[in-house]
Design an enzyme around this catalytic site. Structure first.
Site, PDB file in Angstrom:
ATOM      1  N   GLU A  51      15.646  20.960  -8.703  1.00 37.78           N
ATOM      2  CA  GLU A  51      17.218  21.042  -8.303  1.00 37.78           C
ATOM      3  C   GLU A  51      18.024  20.543  -9.084  1.00 37.78           C
ATOM      4  O   GLU A  51      19.312  20.481  -9.102  1.00 37.78           O
ATOM      5  CB  GLU A  51      17.407  20.883  -6.784  1.00 37.78           C
ATOM      6  N   SER A 102      20.349  14.303 -12.760  1.00 43.04           N
ATOM      7  CA  SER A 102      20.438  14.267 -14.060  1.00 43.04           C
ATOM      8  C   SER A 102      19.365  13.655 -14.702  1.00 43.04           C
ATOM      9  O   SER A 102      18.910  12.314 -14.124  1.00 43.04           O
ATOM     10  CB  SER A 102      21.823  13.753 -14.582  1.00 43.04           C
ATOM     11  N   GLY A 162      19.856   0.012 -19.294  1.00 47.39           N
ATOM     12  CA  GLY A 162      20.640  -1.398 -19.379  1.00 47.39           C
ATOM     13  C   GLY A 162      21.109  -1.786 -17.876  1.00 47.39           C
ATOM     14  O   GLY A 162      21.717  -2.869 -17.913  1.00 47.39           O
ATOM     15  N   GLU A 221      20.312  25.525  -9.048  1.00 48.16           N
ATOM     16  CA  GLU A 221      21.256  24.358  -9.684  1.00 48.16           C
ATOM     17  C   GLU A 221      20.117  23.488 -10.748  1.00 48.16           C
ATOM     18  O   GLU A 221      20.669  22.649 -11.383  1.00 48.16           O
ATOM     19  CB  GLU A 221      21.508  23.293  -8.588  1.00 48.16           C
ATOM     20  N   LYS A 274      16.829  -5.967 -16.419  1.00 45.42           N
ATOM     21  CA  LYS A 274      17.407  -4.749 -16.890  1.00 45.42           C
ATOM     22  C   LYS A 274      16.229  -3.716 -16.307  1.00 45.42           C
ATOM     23  O   LYS A 274      15.089  -3.840 -16.390  1.00 45.42           O
ATOM     24  CB  LYS A 274      17.469  -4.550 -18.234  1.00 45.42           C
TER      25      LYS A 274
HETATM   26  C1  LIG Z   1      17.809   5.432  -0.639  1.00 47.93           C
HETATM   27  C2  LIG Z   1      17.136   6.190   0.663  1.00 47.93           C
HETATM   28  C3  LIG Z   1      15.784   6.914   0.283  1.00 47.93           C
HETATM   29  C4  LIG Z   1      17.074   5.411   1.919  1.00 47.93           C
HETATM   30  O1  LIG Z   1      16.508   6.215   3.016  1.00 47.93           O
HETATM   31  P1  LIG Z   1      15.612   5.615   4.251  1.00 47.93           P
HETATM   32  O2  LIG Z   1      14.362   4.685   3.560  1.00 47.93           O
HETATM   33  O3  LIG Z   1      15.240   6.606   5.017  1.00 47.93           O
HETATM   34  O4  LIG Z   1      16.248   4.406   4.799  1.00 47.93           O
HETATM   35  P2  LIG Z   1      17.401   4.580   5.939  1.00 47.93           P
HETATM   36  O5  LIG Z   1      18.630   5.213   5.567  1.00 47.93           O
HETATM   37  O6  LIG Z   1      16.523   4.774   7.176  1.00 47.93           O
HETATM   38  O7  LIG Z   1      18.004   3.068   5.766  1.00 47.93           O
HETATM   39  C5  LIG Z   1      17.181   1.769   6.189  1.00 47.93           C
HETATM   40  C6  LIG Z   1      18.428   0.678   6.264  1.00 47.93           C
HETATM   41  O8  LIG Z   1      18.873   0.594   4.986  1.00 47.93           O
HETATM   42  C7  LIG Z   1      20.278   0.541   5.211  1.00 47.93           C
HETATM   43  N1  LIG Z   1      20.760   1.271   3.803  1.00 47.93           N
HETATM   44  C8  LIG Z   1      20.356   2.566   3.268  1.00 47.93           C
HETATM   45  N2  LIG Z   1      20.891   2.581   2.296  1.00 47.93           N
HETATM   46  C9  LIG Z   1      21.718   1.477   1.866  1.00 47.93           C
HETATM   47  C10 LIG Z   1      22.511   1.343   0.744  1.00 47.93           C
HETATM   48  N3  LIG Z   1      22.740   1.912  -0.267  1.00 47.93           N
HETATM   49  N4  LIG Z   1      22.811  -0.008   1.054  1.00 47.93           N
HETATM   50  C11 LIG Z   1      22.740  -0.738   1.969  1.00 47.93           C
HETATM   51  N5  LIG Z   1      22.099  -0.426   2.920  1.00 47.93           N
HETATM   52  C12 LIG Z   1      21.502   0.694   2.934  1.00 47.93           C
HETATM   53  C13 LIG Z   1      20.406   1.492   6.113  1.00 47.93           C
HETATM   54  O9  LIG Z   1      21.828   1.434   6.840  1.00 47.93           O
HETATM   55  C14 LIG Z   1      19.555   1.038   7.403  1.00 47.93           C
HETATM   56  O10 LIG Z   1      19.980  -0.179   7.794  1.00 47.93           O
HETATM   57  P3  LIG Z   1      19.368  -0.710   9.150  1.00 47.93           P
HETATM   58  O11 LIG Z   1      18.024  -1.284   8.966  1.00 47.93           O
HETATM   59  O12 LIG Z   1      20.207  -1.756   9.476  1.00 47.93           O
HETATM   60  O13 LIG Z   1      19.507   0.224  10.075  1.00 47.93           O
HETATM   61  C15 LIG Z   1      18.135   7.478   0.898  1.00 47.93           C
HETATM   62  O14 LIG Z   1      19.276   7.181   1.369  1.00 47.93           O
HETATM   63  C16 LIG Z   1      18.190   8.493   0.087  1.00 47.93           C
HETATM   64  O15 LIG Z   1      19.101   8.187  -0.856  1.00 47.93           O
HETATM   65  N6  LIG Z   1      17.323   9.561   0.029  1.00 47.93           N
HETATM   66  C17 LIG Z   1      17.361  10.667  -1.073  1.00 47.93           C
HETATM   67  C18 LIG Z   1      17.353  12.182  -0.196  1.00 47.93           C
HETATM   68  C19 LIG Z   1      17.823  13.223  -1.455  1.00 47.93           C
HETATM   69  O16 LIG Z   1      18.756  13.065  -2.054  1.00 47.93           O
HETATM   70  N7  LIG Z   1      16.991  14.242  -1.393  1.00 47.93           N
HETATM   71  C20 LIG Z   1      17.387  15.362  -2.357  1.00 47.93           C
HETATM   72  C21 LIG Z   1      17.986  16.289  -1.537  1.00 47.93           C
HETATM   73  S1  LIG Z   1      18.412  17.521  -2.644  1.00 47.93           S
END
Ligand SMILES: CC(C)(COP(=O)(O)OP(=O)(O)OC[C@H]1O[C@@H](n2cnc3c(N)ncnc32)[C@H](O)[C@@H]1OP(=O)(O)O)[C@@H](O)C(=O)NCCC(=O)NCCS
Length: 305
Positions: free
Chosen positions: A189, A209, A255, A173, A266
Site C-alpha cells: 500500500e 515510502s 543517518g 495507493e 546510526k
Molecule cells: C509502533 C507500533 C507497532 C506499536 O504498537 P504496539 O506494539 O501494539 O504497542 P502499543 O500501542 O500497545 O503500545 C505499548 C506501550 O507503548 C506505548 N507507546 C506506543 N507507541 C509509543 C511511542 N511512539 N512513544 C512512546 N510510547 C509509545 C503505549 O502507550 C503503550 O504504553 P503502556 O504500556 O503504558 O500502555 C504501532 O503504534 C504502529 O505504528 N503500528 C503500525 C500499524 C500500521 O501502520 N499498519 C499499516 C496500516 S496501512
C-alpha cells in the site's frame, strides 16, 4: 554465456513509420534458448499497420544474455518481461543503460504512439476514441503481463518490469517500479522503488515510502525481509530484516540517530537486522530501536486469496 543466463522469446514490436521501436510484447518468454519460429509465425496475424497511431506492428524473436547490458529497445523490453514473468528476480539481470534504450512514448488505450505523432494525430486519435493515458518510458505492467495470483487495484500504479509473486496485493495507493517487487505474498500500500525487494508475508503500509537509488543521491538498495511491517506513512532508507516493525509515520534514514538501550547508533548500522521495532518516542522525540521477539506481522489471508 551459460544457457540458464539466456532468455528467449518471440513477440510483437510497435514501430513508427520511420522504424523507431516504441515497445515490444512477449507473451511467453523462456529461460535458455528456444526454437521460436512457430511462435513467431503464430503472431503474424496480429502484425500490420495501424494508421490511426502512425505505427506498424512487426513480429520479432530474439535471445539475450542476462549478464550483458541491453543492446536495443526490443532487448530492453525482453528484460522487463523476464522480471515480470518471474524468470529473474530484481537486481539479477543486467539493466545498465536501460533508459537510453527506452524511448518516451505516448501510451494510449490502443497501444503506443510516438509523442510527436500523438501531438500531430490528436484530432484523429480523439475521433477514433483513442485516449492518452500517459507519457513515459515504461508502460503499465498489466498491458503486457498478467502475473498469476496477484491483485493490482489500479493498473497505472505498477510498471512493466515489476516482479510480483503470487499472493501479492497492490492497493490503489501502492506503487511498484521496474526491477522491484515481491518474493512472496505481500501487501503493498506504499511505494516500492526501483531495486527494492520485499520478502514473503511483509506489509508495506498505506502511503509508506521506500527510498530508491535512481534519483536524489541515495546509494543503498533497500531490501525488506519476511513478515515485516512498514507502518502507514512510514519511510525507510535502510534495509530491514525479517520480523521488523517501523512505527506508523516514522521515517528512518541511514543517518538517523537511534537509541538502542543506553547507546546511540546510526540506523545504517542496524541495516538488515532481524526482529527490530523502530519507534519515535512520543515523549522525548528520540527514535528508538528495540528487539522484538516472535513473528512480525501476519497478513490477513482473506485479502490474498
Ligand atoms: C509502533 C507500533 C507497532 C506499536 O504498537 P504496539 O506494539 O501494539 O504497542 P502499543 O500501542 O500497545 O503500545 C505499548 C506501550 O507503548 C506505548 N507507546 C506506543 N507507541 C509509543 C511511542 N511512539 N512513544 C512512546 N510510547 C509509545 C503505549 O502507550 C503503550 O504504553 P503502556 O504500556 O503504558 O500502555 C504501532 O503504534 C504502529 O505504528 N503500528 C503500525 C500499524 C500500521 O501502520 N499498519 C499499516 C496500516 S496501512
Amino acid at each position: 554465456m551459460s544457457n540458464e543466463r539466456r532468455i528467449s522469446a518471440a513477440g510483437l514490436s510497435t514501430r513508427t513509420t520511420d522504424g523507431t521501436a516504441l515497445d515490444a510484447w512477449f507473451p511467453k518468454p523462456v529461460l535458455g534458448t528456444a526454437d521460436l519460429e512457430a511462435e513467431q509465425a503464430a503472431l503474424e496475424s496480429s502484425a500490420g499497420p495501424d494508421e490511426r497511431r502512425g505505427v506498424v506492428v512487426e513480429t520479432v524473436s530474439l535471445t539475450i544474455d542476462a549478464d550483458a547490458a541491453p543492446a536495443s529497445t526490443v532487448d530492453a523490453y525482453l528484460r522487463l518481461h523476464a522480471l515480470s514473468h518471474l524468470l529473474v528476480r530484481p537486481n539479477e539481470i543486467n539493466l545498465d543503460g536501460i533508459f537510453g534504450h527506452l524511448p518516451n512514448v505516448a501510451w494510449t488505450n490502443a497501444g503506443p504512439v510516438h509523442p510527436d505523432d500523438a501531438a500531430r494525430l490528436l484530432p484523429q486519435l480523439k475521433h477514433h476514441g483513442i485516449e492518452l493515458q500517459g507519457l513515459d518510458k515504461f508502460p503499465r505492467l498489466t498491458d503486457y503481463v498478467l502475473p498469476a495470483g496477484v491483485r493490482i487495484a489500479d493498473a497505472s500504479r505498477v510498471r512493466l518490469g515489476a516482479h510480483l509473486s503470487p499472493g501479492t496485493t497492490v492497493m490503489h495507493e501502492g506503487f511498484v517500479n521496474f526491477n522491484a517487487g515481491t518474493l512472496g505474498a505481500s501487501m503493498i500500500e506504499g511505494r516500492v522503488s526501483q531495486g527494492v525487494v520485499i520478502g514473503d508475508g511483509t506489509d508495506i503500509g498505506g502511503g509508506a515510502s521506500i527510498m530508491g537509488t535512481l534519483s536524489g543521491g541515495g546509494t543503498h538498495r533497500v531490501s525488506i525481509g519476511a513478515r515485516t511491517l512498514l507502518g502507514a506513512n512510514a519511510g525507510i532508507g535502510i534495509s530491514l530484516g525479517d520480523d521488523c516493525v517501523v512505527e506508523a509515520g516514522l521515517y528512518v534514514t541511514a543517518g538517523t540517530k537511534v537509541k538502542v538501550g543506553d547507546e546511540t547508533v546510526k540506523a545504517g548500522e542496524l541495516s538488515g537486522r532481524n526482529g527490530i521495532l523502530f519507534r519515535r518516542n512520543s515523549l522525548t522525540g528520540a527514535v528508538e530501536a528495540s528487539a522484538r521477539a516472535g513473528v512480525g506481522v501476519t497478513l490477513n489471508e482473506a485479502l490474498h486469496a
